[in-house]
Structure formats: C-alpha cells, structure tokens
Design a protein around this motif. Sequence first.
Motif, PDB file in Angstrom:
ATOM      1  N   VAL A 295       4.452  14.301 -13.458  1.00 31.54           N
ATOM      2  CA  VAL A 295       3.091  13.868 -13.138  1.00 31.54           C
ATOM      3  C   VAL A 295       3.116  12.453 -12.565  1.00 31.54           C
ATOM      4  N   MET A 296       3.952  11.588 -13.140  1.00 32.73           N
ATOM      5  CA  MET A 296       4.071  10.220 -12.648  1.00 32.73           C
ATOM      6  C   MET A 296       4.503  10.210 -11.184  1.00 32.73           C
ATOM      7  N   VAL A 297       5.464  11.025 -10.837  1.00 37.93           N
ATOM      8  CA  VAL A 297       5.944  11.090  -9.456  1.00 37.93           C
ATOM      9  C   VAL A 297       4.818  11.541  -8.526  1.00 37.93           C
ATOM     10  N   SER A 298       4.041  12.536  -8.948  1.00 43.39           N
ATOM     11  CA  SER A 298       2.934  13.002  -8.114  1.00 43.39           C
ATOM     12  C   SER A 298       1.897  11.908  -7.916  1.00 43.39           C
ATOM     13  N   LEU A 299       1.665  11.103  -8.945  1.00 46.11           N
ATOM     14  CA  LEU A 299       0.714   9.995  -8.820  1.00 46.11           C
ATOM     15  C   LEU A 299       1.268   8.877  -7.927  1.00 46.11           C
ATOM     16  N   ILE A 300       2.570   8.692  -7.945  1.00 42.81           N
ATOM     17  CA  ILE A 300       3.187   7.722  -7.034  1.00 42.81           C
ATOM     18  C   ILE A 300       2.992   8.171  -5.593  1.00 42.81           C
ATOM     19  N   VAL A 301       3.144   9.471  -5.349  1.00 42.89           N
ATOM     20  CA  VAL A 301       2.892  10.015  -4.010  1.00 42.89           C
ATOM     21  C   VAL A 301       1.436   9.798  -3.621  1.00 42.89           C
ATOM     22  N   SER A 302       0.523   9.985  -4.583  1.00 38.61           N
ATOM     23  CA  SER A 302      -0.899   9.743  -4.321  1.00 38.61           C
ATOM     24  C   SER A 302      -1.153   8.280  -3.980  1.00 38.61           C
ATOM     25  N   THR A 303      -0.450   7.385  -4.653  1.00 42.75           N
ATOM     26  CA  THR A 303      -0.577   5.953  -4.363  1.00 42.75           C
ATOM     27  C   THR A 303      -0.130   5.648  -2.934  1.00 42.75           C
ATOM     28  N   ILE A 304       0.968   6.264  -2.506  1.00 41.04           N
ATOM     29  CA  ILE A 304       1.460   6.049  -1.144  1.00 41.04           C
ATOM     30  C   ILE A 304       0.442   6.559  -0.125  1.00 41.04           C
ATOM     31  N   ALA A 305      -0.102   7.752  -0.373  1.00 49.78           N
ATOM     32  CA  ALA A 305      -1.088   8.321   0.551  1.00 49.78           C
ATOM     33  C   ALA A 305      -2.346   7.455   0.609  1.00 49.78           C
ATOM     34  N   ALA A 306      -2.797   6.977  -0.561  1.00 54.86           N
ATOM     35  CA  ALA A 306      -3.987   6.128  -0.598  1.00 54.86           C
ATOM     36  C   ALA A 306      -3.736   4.802   0.107  1.00 54.86           C
ATOM     37  N   ALA A 307      -2.537   4.261  -0.040  1.00 56.78           N
ATOM     38  CA  ALA A 307      -2.204   3.003   0.633  1.00 56.78           C
ATOM     39  C   ALA A 307      -2.236   3.168   2.143  1.00 56.78           C
ATOM     40  N   ILE A 308      -1.713   4.285   2.633  1.00 58.21           N
ATOM     41  CA  ILE A 308      -1.746   4.540   4.082  1.00 58.21           C
ATOM     42  C   ILE A 308      -3.189   4.635   4.566  1.00 58.21           C
ATOM     43  N   TYR A 309      -4.030   5.341   3.807  1.00 57.93           N
ATOM     44  CA  TYR A 309      -5.449   5.470   4.180  1.00 57.93           C
ATOM     45  C   TYR A 309      -6.131   4.107   4.253  1.00 57.93           C
ATOM     46  N   LEU A 310      -5.845   3.244   3.270  1.00 62.22           N
ATOM     47  CA  LEU A 310      -6.497   1.935   3.225  1.00 62.22           C
ATOM     48  C   LEU A 310      -6.021   1.003   4.326  1.00 62.22           C
ATOM     49  N   LEU A 311      -4.754   1.109   4.697  1.00 65.41           N
ATOM     50  CA  LEU A 311      -4.188   0.184   5.676  1.00 65.41           C
ATOM     51  C   LEU A 311      -4.391   0.648   7.112  1.00 65.41           C
ATOM     52  N   VAL A 312      -4.439   1.963   7.314  1.00 66.54           N
ATOM     53  CA  VAL A 312      -4.536   2.501   8.668  1.00 66.54           C
ATOM     54  C   VAL A 312      -5.980   2.794   9.056  1.00 66.54           C
ATOM     55  N   GLY A 313      -6.775   3.282   8.107  1.00 70.27           N
ATOM     56  CA  GLY A 313      -8.147   3.660   8.408  1.00 70.27           C
ATOM     57  C   GLY A 313      -9.050   2.452   8.600  1.00 70.27           C
ATOM     58  N   LYS A 314     -10.303   2.738   8.971  1.00 68.86           N
ATOM     59  CA  LYS A 314     -11.295   1.686   9.140  1.00 68.86           C
ATOM     60  C   LYS A 314     -11.738   1.224   7.757  1.00 68.86           C
ATOM     61  N   ASN A 315     -11.382   0.010   7.420  1.00 67.62           N
ATOM     62  CA  ASN A 315     -11.635  -0.480   6.077  1.00 67.62           C
ATOM     63  C   ASN A 315     -11.918  -1.976   6.141  1.00 67.62           C
ATOM     64  N   ARG A 316     -13.139  -2.356   5.842  1.00 67.58           N
ATOM     65  CA  ARG A 316     -13.472  -3.779   5.905  1.00 67.58           C
ATOM     66  C   ARG A 316     -12.952  -4.558   4.704  1.00 67.58           C
ATOM     67  N   HIS A 317     -12.349  -3.854   3.764  1.00 70.95           N
ATOM     68  CA  HIS A 317     -11.752  -4.517   2.598  1.00 70.95           C
ATOM     69  C   HIS A 317     -10.225  -4.474   2.684  1.00 70.95           C
ATOM     70  N   ARG A 318      -9.712  -4.596   3.902  1.00 63.52           N
ATOM     71  CA  ARG A 318      -8.272  -4.439   4.101  1.00 63.52           C
ATOM     72  C   ARG A 318      -7.465  -5.546   3.415  1.00 63.52           C
ATOM     73  N   VAL A 319      -8.017  -6.745   3.344  1.00 62.33           N
ATOM     74  CA  VAL A 319      -7.281  -7.856   2.734  1.00 62.33           C
ATOM     75  C   VAL A 319      -7.022  -7.591   1.261  1.00 62.33           C
ATOM     76  N   VAL A 320      -8.084  -7.257   0.537  1.00 60.69           N
ATOM     77  CA  VAL A 320      -7.899  -6.990  -0.891  1.00 60.69           C
ATOM     78  C   VAL A 320      -7.061  -5.736  -1.097  1.00 60.69           C
ATOM     79  N   SER A 321      -7.143  -4.783  -0.162  1.00 58.72           N
ATOM     80  CA  SER A 321      -6.318  -3.583  -0.268  1.00 58.72           C
ATOM     81  C   SER A 321      -4.842  -3.952  -0.273  1.00 58.72           C
TER      82      SER A 321
END
Length: 563
Positions: free
Chosen positions: A395-421
Amino acid sequence: MLYSISIWTIVLIGCYGIGLGLLNGLRAYPVARLGDRAVIAVWLGILALALALLTTGLFLPLSPWVGGGFFLGFLLLAFRSKSTRSEVATFYRQISAWQIVIYFGVALAIAAFVSQPVIWEDTGLYHYSVIRWLAEFGTVPGIALLFANFGFTSAWFAFAAPLNPDILAARASTIANGLIFLLAVLQFGLSLSRIWHKQAQLTDGWIVVCYGCILPIILATDFMSIILISASPDIPALFLVIATAWTILLTETAANETQEYTKNNQTVSLFLAIGAFSIKLTALPLLFVTGLWFLFRYSLNPFNHRWLLHQMALAALFGLLLVPFFLSGIITSGCPLYPSGAFCLDLPWSPDQETSESIAKSTHGWISWYGTPPEGVSPLRWALGHWFKEFGNKVMVSLIVSTIAAAIYLLVGKNRHRVVSRWLIALAVTEIVFFLFTAPFNRFVLPYLFIVPALAISTYLQSFKASELLGRLKISVPFFATGLVTAAVLFSILSVQKDYTRFIVPPPLMQIDAVQKQVNDVRYFSPPGKELCWAVELPCAYTAKGVKLRDPAQGIQAGFVRD
C-alpha cells in the motif's frame, strides 16, 4: 473518561491562551481567521510547555506541581498582553452552545476509544518507564546503561510526565496522545464546516483530504490504533508533520492571494518543525526542508541580502530551543542524537560501541532486520524482497506512486500555487526517501504520503468549485449535535465492558510480578521471561550488565556509570 475529557479541556484552553501570547509576541498570522489562529496557538502552547519541561527535567523532577506551575506561569505571562485578552474574549463570544455540545460529544467518543487497555509493546518496553523516570527524578545521567532504550530523548515524554501522577496508578499513559488526536479531529471538523458554509479556502480542502485519509487509517487499522492508545511519541510527530505543512501552505496561499507577506509567519512553521524534531528524531527531514524554506523562500532577491542575514540570525536563535534536547541525550547516553552514534562523547556513562551499534541497527539499520541472506544474494535485494511481502508496504508503494502522479499534476498543470507545491513536494520526497533508506515503517512515513496528493485534490476541487457539492448538504446543527452526543454516549457505554471505573479514569497498565536482581551496587526489578516493565517499580530493567551507581550515597537519582 471524565478525567481524560477534563484534562484535555483544561490543556486546550490553557494552551490556546499560551500560544496566542506567542503568536502576538511574534506578530505572526495577524489577519488569519480566528479558527486557524486557535489551532496554531494550541500547537504552539503544547510545544512551548513540552520544550520548557524538557529543559526543566535537566534540573528537577517533572512532577504535576512543576507541570502545573509552568502551565499557570505561561498563561499569566500570555494574558499580560491586552491583544491576547481581547482575542480570547472575541473567540469565546463566537462559540455557540451547540458547538460546545459537539465538542464534548467528540471528546467523549475519543475518550472512550483511548480508554482501552494499552497493549503497544514499546510503551511497556520503555515509554512509560522513561515518563516515570522524568516525573520522579528528571533527566538521569547514564540511564541508557540500565537499558539502552531508556536513553531515547523526547519532549513528548517530558510533556506527559506531569499528566501521570502516582495517585492514578499508571492509568493516564494515553492522555497526551488522546489530546493530539482530539485537536486533529477538531481541526478536521472546523475545515469541513467551512466547506459546508461555502467559506472554505485551499487550506481547508487540504486539511479535509489529509485528515479524511489519515484519521480513519489510525482508527480502523489495528496497528495504528494500538499506537494511538499508548504513550508513543509517534502520534504527535505524525500530526506535527501535517501541522507544519499546513502552516507553510497557509503562509504561501495568503502571500499569493494578497500579494503581501508577513515574514514572522515563517517563524511559526520553524517552531513547529523544531518541536517535532525534539519529540522524534525521525522529523529531521521535516526540520531540514522547513529550515530551507525559512531561510531562502523570500531571500532570493539580490537587493534583499539583509533578509537572509536576518533569517539566519533568527534561525540560530530558534535553534537554541534544541539545546535542551541535545543536552538530555548527552546526559542519558553521552550522545546528543541517540541512538545515532553521531557526535557521541566519551563520558563515564556512555554505552560501549557494541551496544551503540546494536541499538542503531534495531532502529535504523533496516537491511539487517530480516536476517542473513543466502550466500551470493545481495543483502539489499534480500531485505527488499521480505519488506515487499507485507501488505502495508505494498500500500505504501502505491501511495508513493500517487505522490509522484500528484506532483506531476501540480508542476505541469495550470496551478497558481506552484511555489508552495514545490516546497510541499520537496518535503514529501525528502522524507519518503529518508525513511526508505533508514527505517521504512508505515507509521513514520504515513503523513508524508498524503501531503502532495491532498494538495492536488484540493487544488482541483478549488479550480472546478467541486467543493460546492458539500455546501449543498443542509444539516441542522442541533440535529447533528444531538446525534453525535447520542452516538458517543452509546459508544462509551459499550466500550467499558462492565469495567465502570473507565467512565472516570482509563484502565491501568499491565501489572507484572517482577524479580529483584542486582549488578554491582545496582538493585533493579526485572520482569520474568519475555514480559515487559509496564508499571513495575523503578528501577526496572531486563538484563543490566557492566553498570554501577554514579554516586552510591544518592542512589539511582544520581545516575549510573560504566563498571
């Protein structure tokens, strides 16, 4: 239960006043909402008391009188400020009768849950023993020679010591952790209420997602619920990760939305990270990333070099808060970062190298935990194979994968909170990597697995206003309060299992018939077989070797040295 609820209510109210005095003294979060300031203030008050008691333990036993003296003294100092008194009055005027009913309903349910028998082995092994040593004698030199785990330093043990008076006969070991869990549930409820009333900000959605995942995991999984019902510092360390990340998010979103920034807000996050580190050494990456954010986030302007110098001086000043933690480690074991062997001193009470290496392997040498691999097989490969067999680690590994996917979304997508991300991603990634290389326990890494996914989800909900779906739910406050209290009362009645004393106080720790042993001039009690110390009379140890009293005339309170 009544004892738990009474202590929690007194401590929450008092720590709110103490922390509010610190907030006003630091001039931090001056325009934050009252509820957010209240949560921050309670955390600051708790950590201020914990650090003060850890410091006092170097000189005095941490009796209930000492703890109560600090509590009242800090509170009186805080209320010398007119702004503190005014804000407290404003806050309490806004509390309705139904909110009070809801509070006691939540407190009753949590008190019933944590008033179960303590079965977490580490509490019986050393948690409660260290708390009693602090309560009766303060920080004792060379106590790690009696049993290696007694050398573990934690401000949480110092905070809990005055809350465990002898008159309760080892019945209050869960009070401190129950308090932290109650605070987390109250913050979750506050943020959820704001969403219902369409008053939510990004931080509210983040808290709801984080706690909406973490709180059920703690309650529903046997392993985490057992740790909650104990004296373990893992619980406050876990919630302080969320609290620190939340204050960083609160600071950055306020700066992003108003284009203004109050530099003193950063000191709160740094204080929380320092407090977390003084409670559990595993918070080192939290302190590291928060420290970098504190120093450099608003110091990159080449025309603003004075800011960096100011932040460095302020960080050094706040760093002095860690001195009592380091001193406690040196006094108990000769090592400021015990059980780490870094910066250890050769003192008369320093454990020998073999003992130090053994305790280090048991805490952060995880590759050796699964035994010796077959010939020709890499120890890392062998350990990873065994580690991945456990369901929780999958389960931990799956959540790590989720963290990676969420990080890509925050850094690549349109996000006005990119600095705090970026900063929250750095926090999560640093800590996850740290734990995977040192001690990949689920309970240590749990909060970091949800920081980034929760930010991605809350950002998405805020962008598409999907959170308004919750706002359409119309729930009568009196109806909700009545249902909550009724459910809490029924749950508390069912949980006592005919032991009606639990309505007043939690059940006592296990009672063990220990055997008295002696090594040199040290007489100690040892539990038979594989039993643990639990509430056995001090000094309790297991197999003490090569140790003698530091000053036979003063006895065990003077400490121990190597033979």
